[in-house]
Design a protein around this motif. Sequence first.
Motif, PDB file in Angstrom:
ATOM      1  N   ASP A   1       0.848  -1.195   0.000  1.00  0.00           N
ATOM      2  CA  ASP A   1       0.000   0.000   0.000  1.00  0.00           C
ATOM      3  C   ASP A   1       0.885   1.247   0.000  1.00  0.00           C
ATOM      4  N   GLN A   2       1.081   1.808  -1.190  1.00  0.00           N
ATOM      5  CA  GLN A   2       1.959   2.962  -1.329  1.00  0.00           C
ATOM      6  C   GLN A   2       1.154   4.229  -1.622  1.00  0.00           C
ATOM      7  N   GLY A   3      -0.099   4.246  -1.252  1.00  0.00           N
ATOM      8  CA  GLY A   3      -0.929   5.408  -1.525  1.00  0.00           C
ATOM      9  C   GLY A   3      -1.417   5.398  -2.951  1.00  0.00           C
ATOM     10  N   LYS A   4      -1.838   6.558  -3.430  1.00  0.00           N
ATOM     11  CA  LYS A   4      -2.441   6.651  -4.745  1.00  0.00           C
ATOM     12  C   LYS A   4      -1.448   6.975  -5.852  1.00  0.00           C
ATOM     13  N   ALA A   5      -0.217   7.304  -5.504  1.00  0.00           N
ATOM     14  CA  ALA A   5       0.761   7.716  -6.508  1.00  0.00           C
ATOM     15  C   ALA A   5       1.156   6.546  -7.403  1.00  0.00           C
ATOM     16  N   CYS A   6       1.187   6.810  -8.690  1.00  0.00           N
ATOM     17  CA  CYS A   6       1.655   5.797  -9.644  1.00  0.00           C
ATOM     18  C   CYS A   6       3.166   5.641  -9.485  1.00  0.00           C
ATOM     19  N   ASN A   7       3.636   4.393  -9.514  1.00  0.00           N
ATOM     20  CA  ASN A   7       5.077   4.151  -9.360  1.00  0.00           C
ATOM     21  C   ASN A   7       5.888   4.843 -10.443  1.00  0.00           C
ATOM     22  N   LEU A   8       5.380   4.864 -11.669  1.00  0.00           N
ATOM     23  CA  LEU A   8       6.105   5.503 -12.765  1.00  0.00           C
ATOM     24  C   LEU A   8       6.341   6.981 -12.454  1.00  0.00           C
ATOM     25  N   VAL A   9       5.316   7.651 -11.971  1.00  0.00           N
ATOM     26  CA  VAL A   9       5.434   9.073 -11.633  1.00  0.00           C
ATOM     27  C   VAL A   9       6.309   9.260 -10.398  1.00  0.00           C
ATOM     28  N   ARG A  10       6.095   8.398  -9.421  1.00  0.00           N
ATOM     29  CA  ARG A  10       6.823   8.519  -8.148  1.00  0.00           C
ATOM     30  C   ARG A  10       8.321   8.317  -8.315  1.00  0.00           C
ATOM     31  N   VAL A  11       8.704   7.353  -9.177  1.00  0.00           N
ATOM     32  CA  VAL A  11      10.123   7.028  -9.345  1.00  0.00           C
ATOM     33  C   VAL A  11      10.816   7.965 -10.321  1.00  0.00           C
ATOM     34  N   PHE A  12      10.162   8.240 -11.455  1.00  0.00           N
ATOM     35  CA  PHE A  12      10.831   9.008 -12.505  1.00  0.00           C
ATOM     36  C   PHE A  12      10.367  10.461 -12.608  1.00  0.00           C
ATOM     37  N   GLY A  13       9.518  10.865 -11.693  1.00  0.00           N
ATOM     38  CA  GLY A  13       8.973  12.213 -11.774  1.00  0.00           C
ATOM     39  C   GLY A  13       9.976  13.326 -11.577  1.00  0.00           C
ATOM     40  N   CYS A  14      11.158  13.004 -10.994  1.00  0.00           N
ATOM     41  CA  CYS A  14      12.142  14.051 -10.707  1.00  0.00           C
ATOM     42  C   CYS A  14      13.426  13.904 -11.520  1.00  0.00           C
ATOM     43  N   LEU A  15      13.411  13.052 -12.530  1.00  0.00           N
ATOM     44  CA  LEU A  15      14.636  12.815 -13.312  1.00  0.00           C
ATOM     45  C   LEU A  15      14.723  13.805 -14.474  1.00  0.00           C
ATOM     46  N   TYR A  16      15.019  15.031 -14.148  1.00  0.00           N
ATOM     47  CA  TYR A  16      14.980  16.099 -15.149  1.00  0.00           C
ATOM     48  C   TYR A  16      16.158  16.037 -16.130  1.00  0.00           C
ATOM     49  N   SER A  17      17.259  15.388 -15.747  1.00  0.00           N
ATOM     50  CA  SER A  17      18.456  15.367 -16.601  1.00  0.00           C
ATOM     51  C   SER A  17      18.666  14.035 -17.312  1.00  0.00           C
ATOM     52  N   ILE A  18      17.730  13.098 -17.154  1.00  0.00           N
ATOM     53  CA  ILE A  18      17.923  11.758 -17.707  1.00  0.00           C
ATOM     54  C   ILE A  18      18.040  11.795 -19.228  1.00  0.00           C
ATOM     55  N   ASN A  19      19.104  11.125 -19.762  1.00  0.00           N
ATOM     56  CA  ASN A  19      19.217  11.019 -21.224  1.00  0.00           C
ATOM     57  C   ASN A  19      19.295   9.580 -21.718  1.00  0.00           C
ATOM     58  N   LYS A  20      19.488   8.627 -20.793  1.00  0.00           N
ATOM     59  CA  LYS A  20      19.468   7.217 -21.208  1.00  0.00           C
ATOM     60  C   LYS A  20      18.743   6.415 -20.139  1.00  0.00           C
TER      61      LYS A  20
END
Length: 413
Positions: A246-265
Amino acid sequence: MAEMKRHTNIDRISNLPWDVLDTILVHIPLKEAVRTSILSSKWRYKWTGLSRFNIDDKCFPSYLSDKVLRWKVILKIIDQVQSNHGGPVEKFRLAAYCMPNHCDLDQWIWFLTDKGIKELILKEFDSIKRFKLPPEVFSCPQLSCLELYGCIIMLSPTFRGLNSLISLNLSHIYISSDTLESLIANCPVLERLTLINIDHSTVFKISNLNLKYLKIDSKFEDICLKNVPLLSTVDIRLRVKPRHSDQGKACNLVRVFGCLYSINKLILSSNFLEFLAYNDVPERLPAMLNHLLTLDLRDARLDSSKVVKVLLSILCSSPSLEELIISVSRFSFLDFQRAECLVDLYFNKLKVVKIRGLLSTNHECEFIKFILAHSPVLETITIVTYGGEIIPNSVLLQFEPASEHVKVISLRS
């Protein structure tokens, strides 16, 4: 003539400054460096004073395969070094098939921590049980590269961080989630982090302002990436089927990658794609992946509607994508065309597409057709089918590519 003979007999190499000799000897195999001990009494112990030691399979005769006997050979080397070494040891690398005695290895690591070690690398070796790494390793102020295998890590209460550590690679390590979190967070110049088969860590909490490269290939229940503004390459493989707590309502995709502003690969594999699909996957991420150039999905279950949603969400959030690589599990594609988000989706910078593991189904052909029609600068698309026939040229010729210069390559595995 006598004068010439006298000059030719001068031992110029032995008279070189030690830093020059050290530079020469560390660039030859250790086995050959040890052999210099027979040159003269002057050279007998020179090799023991090297600043770098690389012990690998080349140190043993080809007939010596017994892992216990191999360690005895290594022990003779390190005993000689401990007895005669007078300067710093900058690098030690153990990459040989052997079975270390834990007491001997522990003593040797203690010795290295007193010698200003900068690079400590323990590659895969055989052991009945893990050995407890001396906590003094984590108080070496000059340590810049740490690669460990098969040990137990427990930090001292006085641990204040590794201020010079740039690269950390842990494989088959026993370490708690809290200890791992503390270790990563307290390495201010850390750039590369690799975690392989980590035991006793159910949650990976990774926070480091300088981190640029992350690779995880392990089992875990949850992962949290925060305060990683420079992270540019992420490669994650989950070794077990995800268990969704039970991790709340947040989608894992958003929760994990939501802050990766510099990701290029971004490299994502099988079970981790299913982990990301937990809860409601949005058509697009809240923050676009504007710097993402390469998306590589491995062993992807594209017969799963949830995994397909993850793929589409990432695609719709990656306006700068240049390379798309998909390796498909041996299952059929779902019908992508039903996704409304695809109507206005164009890959305006996509140049290379590689899709492996197709079964030549209609849905797969439609997906290829969509990629071709929506990629105006596409240069090559490589399609590899498993087992059956390759997708025939007659079918491929019916597709209408947006790029005039695209090359379509169809192969069979």
